[in-house]
Design a protein around this motif. Structure first.
Motif, PDB file in Angstrom:
ATOM      1  N   SER A 205       0.667  -1.889   0.024  1.00 14.88           N
ATOM      2  CA  SER A 205      -0.101   0.011  -0.270  1.00 14.88           C
ATOM      3  C   SER A 205       0.991   1.028   0.022  1.00 14.88           C
ATOM      4  O   SER A 205       0.474   1.932  -0.099  1.00 14.88           O
ATOM      5  CB  SER A 205      -1.166   0.144   1.008  1.00 14.88           C
ATOM      6  OG  SER A 205      -1.587  -0.663   1.259  1.00 14.88           O
TER       7      SER A 205
ATOM      8  N   ASP B 172      -5.879  -0.957  -4.623  1.00 16.88           N
ATOM      9  CA  ASP B 172      -5.163  -1.508  -3.507  1.00 16.88           C
ATOM     10  C   ASP B 172      -5.646  -1.994  -3.116  1.00 16.88           C
ATOM     11  O   ASP B 172      -7.723  -2.418  -2.236  1.00 16.88           O
ATOM     12  CB  ASP B 172      -5.428   0.052  -2.495  1.00 16.88           C
ATOM     13  CG  ASP B 172      -4.162  -0.456  -1.172  1.00 16.88           C
ATOM     14  OD1 ASP B 172      -3.601  -1.699  -1.705  1.00 16.88           O
ATOM     15  OD2 ASP B 172      -3.962   0.090  -0.603  1.00 16.88           O
ATOM     16  N   GLU B 173      -5.581  -3.498  -3.315  1.00 18.26           N
ATOM     17  CA  GLU B 173      -6.963  -4.397  -2.590  1.00 18.26           C
ATOM     18  C   GLU B 173      -7.847  -4.495  -3.063  1.00 18.26           C
ATOM     19  O   GLU B 173      -9.385  -4.486  -2.228  1.00 18.26           O
ATOM     20  CB  GLU B 173      -5.976  -5.060  -0.750  1.00 18.26           C
ATOM     21  CG  GLU B 173      -4.707  -5.189  -1.116  1.00 18.26           C
ATOM     22  CD  GLU B 173      -4.345  -6.506   0.314  1.00 18.26           C
ATOM     23  OE1 GLU B 173      -5.287  -6.675   0.773  1.00 18.26           O
ATOM     24  OE2 GLU B 173      -3.256  -6.365   1.046  1.00 18.26           O
TER      25      GLU B 173
HETATM   26 MG    MG Z   1      -2.261  -3.279   1.892  1.00 17.40          MG
END
Ligand code: MG
Ligand code: ADP
Lengths: 280, 347
Positions: free
Chosen positions: B54, B169-170
């Motif tokens: 991240s 991000d995910e």
């Molecule tokens: Mg993360």
């Protein structure tokens, strides 16, 4: 599953009892207000035996020379409370946002300072404030009162709003930044609109603080024309006798705007604060 | 189909990392990362939780400042540029939709910020809604959407701007398993269709393997390996990468033990650990005997847990699963063995 009938009946009975206990003194005030006498009724029955608006007429009609005193005092109260609300919420908004989102020198110090100022009861500061206001020639002035009330309203509002801002995910602002906006856009277009419930609560609190305050107003205001309503009410409580009827009528009149405000903001006060911003 | 969108979405770009590093106080979060994401490539950044994925994505987006190095978008140095001047779009893990705005307003927000004419905004929002199947949801607020729909809106908000590159991000980690698989396929299809540059962060190696053109494996802020899914699976640089990719996990056995117990005759010099992929273990009648310890049947294949003289191995076989407690003969495919030295590096 629905609770059984017996349980529902007992819950309602309990709630009714709680309401009755809370409302009993209020009913009593209303009774005293509509009874055309200036003494207490010793009867425990909160239901008025006579109905009359004479007390209200007297209170509303107070004059000092040619000036309509009650109107003037109502205006004072409204002006002071509205100003404190606006000053409190506007300043607290910016301060709370900065304290919530940015790390800067003096941040911790400011937070502790705000907290510290909340630890003393307002009365403690009455004398130093009196001297200060005297020097600034702000005694008997509404502006002086607004200034004084703001010092208690702002710290509370800042904490209240900071707590709320803290609960909003940073990603909201980051999304704005990536969407082509600035920090200002993020604040004005996303954070503030989302904070309406918190803003409503803070505004209401600021208004109430100013509207109900008595001691400082009584200390700083010495001319009836610059009284706020709580101070005016106090004048019905004399050294030798008290005009309970007028006092009660005044109390009812003072409570009305507050009640209206509560009804107006009810939607925001209930539930609004618990609404999440982001689906988890 | 919104062909217009596909065409305009081709304002693609390369993203270049040049010695990118990030510290928090004394702690080094990212070492010094240098690699390039090619035009139209879908690069997956994968690694365990907390390895700095991240952080790296946020640095590329401009939300975090770099401690070292440079970032270039299409050859232009954007290291000091504000997020809005980088022309990248990001899809957040928690979607970060504007809760007080309708889906339409959410989609239009970025375009309004960029002062696009209203007619074009409406056109683009409709195109994206059509592409993602959001037509009927446009007037709803995010509270009234399911997780999958929120996800689609979040992707739509990125798409509508036709940025130089997309950062994810995910994005699927908040969805349930079935929806995750479905959205994964949709994302892959979307990428094929738009051919846009995408950087996709996940801790899920299956997601990484299925989506990626290339995978970058990150461990504690250091790049372990960068390559196509096949390259990484077949020739992992080190034990970490070998373990990270593949389900069930690769069998790792001590080299000496294998020699002692006569699994193999020779061991390369300096080989300390040996990696055996579950699918390179085959059952043969005249093989080395092992006891079946446990059986996991997945329908189309079975995972057979073997105990051979104290060495535990997992084998993946497609049919004829033996019964638990039985003794079977097995053979390891020599060519599929991975040897690692004392530092867990591939030999
Ligand atoms: Mg993360
Ligand atoms: N603001 C911060 N201060 C200190 N450490 C941080 C901060 N933000 C992240 N970290 C650390 O950086 C590391 C990487 O975090 P992150 O990039 O979120 O990992 P990932 O996304 O791969 O799970 C973690 O070990 C985390 O504890």
């Amino acid at each position: 599953m629905k609770p059984s009938l017996a349980i529902r009946i007992s819950i309602h009975a309990l709630l009714l009892a709680a309401c009755a206990i809370t409302l009993y003194p209020v009913a009593w005030v209303v009774k005293t207000a509509v009874t055309p006498r200036q003494s207490f009724s010793p009867s425990p029955n909160p239901w008025p035996s006579t109905w009359s608006l004479s007390n209200f007429r007297d209170v509303l009609g107070t004059h000092q020379g040619a000036t309509w005193l009650f109107g003037r005092q109502l205006l004072n109260s409204l002006l002071v409370s509205a100003s404190v609300t606006i000053v409190g919420v506007v300043l607290a908004c910016g301060a709370a946002y900065a304290l919530s989102r940015f790390r800067f020198i003096g941040r911790d110090f400011s937070l502790r300072g705000f907290l510290l100022s909340q630890m003393f009861p307002g009365v403690v500061t009455a004398i130093p404030l009196y001297i200060l206001l005297d020097h600034l020639q702000l005694l008997n002035s509404l502006a002086g009162l607004v200034l004084v009330y703001s010092t208690t309203a702002i710290p509370f509002c800042v904490f209240m709003l900071k707590g709320y801002f803290d609960s909003l995910p940073h990603e909201l602002e980051e999304a704005v930044l990536l969407d082509g906006g600035t920090h200002f856009d993020a604040f004005f277009r996303v954070i503030l609109p989302l904070s309406r419930p918190a803003l409503a609560v803070t505004a209401l609190f600021s208004f109430l603080t100013a509207w109900n305050e008595f001691i400082l107003a009584a200390t700083f205001m010495s001319r009836p024309a610059s009284y706020t309503l709580p101070v005016a009410m106090q004048n019905y409580v004399g050294d030798f006798s008290t005009e309970w009827g007028h006092f009660a009528a005044g109390a009812v009149l003072v409570s009305l705007p507050v009640m209206l405000l509560f009804f107006a903001l009810e939607k925001h006060l209930i539930g609004g604060l618990t609404e999440g911003a982001v689906k988890g | 189909m919104p062909l217009r969108l596909c065409e305009s979405a081709r304002s693609m770009a390369t993203v270049t990392l040049d010695g990118v590093g990030k510290d928090h106080g004394k702690a080094q979060i990212l070492g010094s990362l240098s690699f390039e994401i090619a035009d139209g490539e879908l690069l997956v950044l994968v690694g365990p939780s907390g390895c700095g994925k991240s952080t790296l994505l946020r640095c590329i987006a401009g939300l975090d400042e770099l401690s070292r190095g440079r970032i270039l978008v299409d050859g232009r140095d954007v290291t000091q540029a504000a997020p809005r001047d980088r022309d990248l779009a990001m899809v957040f893990q928690n979607y970060a939709l504007y809760p007080h705005l309708t889906v339409r307003e959410n989609l239009a927000f970025g375009l309004k910020m960029r002062k696009m004419p209203a007619a074009e905004i409406a056109q683009r929002v409709n195109d994206v809604a059509l592409l993602l199947g959001l037509e009927t949801l446009l007037e709803r607020t995010p509270q009234k959407l399911s997780g999958g729909q929120c996800q689609r809106v979040a992707i739509g908000r990125a798409l509508v701007r036709t940025p130089k590159a997309f950062l994810f991000d995910e994005p699927l980690s908040n969805l349930d398993a079935a929806l995750r698989t479905q959205m994964r396929v949709e994302l892959k299809r979307l990428h094929q269709r738009l051919g846009a540059t995408m950087i996709y962060v996940t801790h899920d190696q299956v997601e990484a393997m299925t989506l990626a053109d290339r995978i970058a494996v990150l461990r504690q802020g250091v790049l372990q390996q960068l390559g196509t899914p096949t390259e990484l699976y077949e020739r992992p640089n080190n034990l970490f990468v070998a373990r990270f990719l593949g389900t069930p996990e690769i069998n790792v056995v001590d080299g000496k033990e294998l020699m002692q117990k006569q699994f193999m005759a020779t061991l390369p010099d300096r080989a300390v650990k040996v990696g055996i992929r579950p699918e390179s273990i085959h059952f043969v009648a005249d093989g080395k005997p092992a006891r079946v310890d446990l059986l996991e049947q997945l329908g189309w294949e079975s995972l057979v847990h073997l105990d051979c003289d104290g060495v535990r191995l997992v084998a993946r076989v497609s049919a004829n699963a033996p019964t638990v407690g039985a003794t079977v003969g097995f053979k390891i495919d020599d060519r599929a063995l991975h040897y690692f030295d004392r530092d867990e590096k591939r030999l």
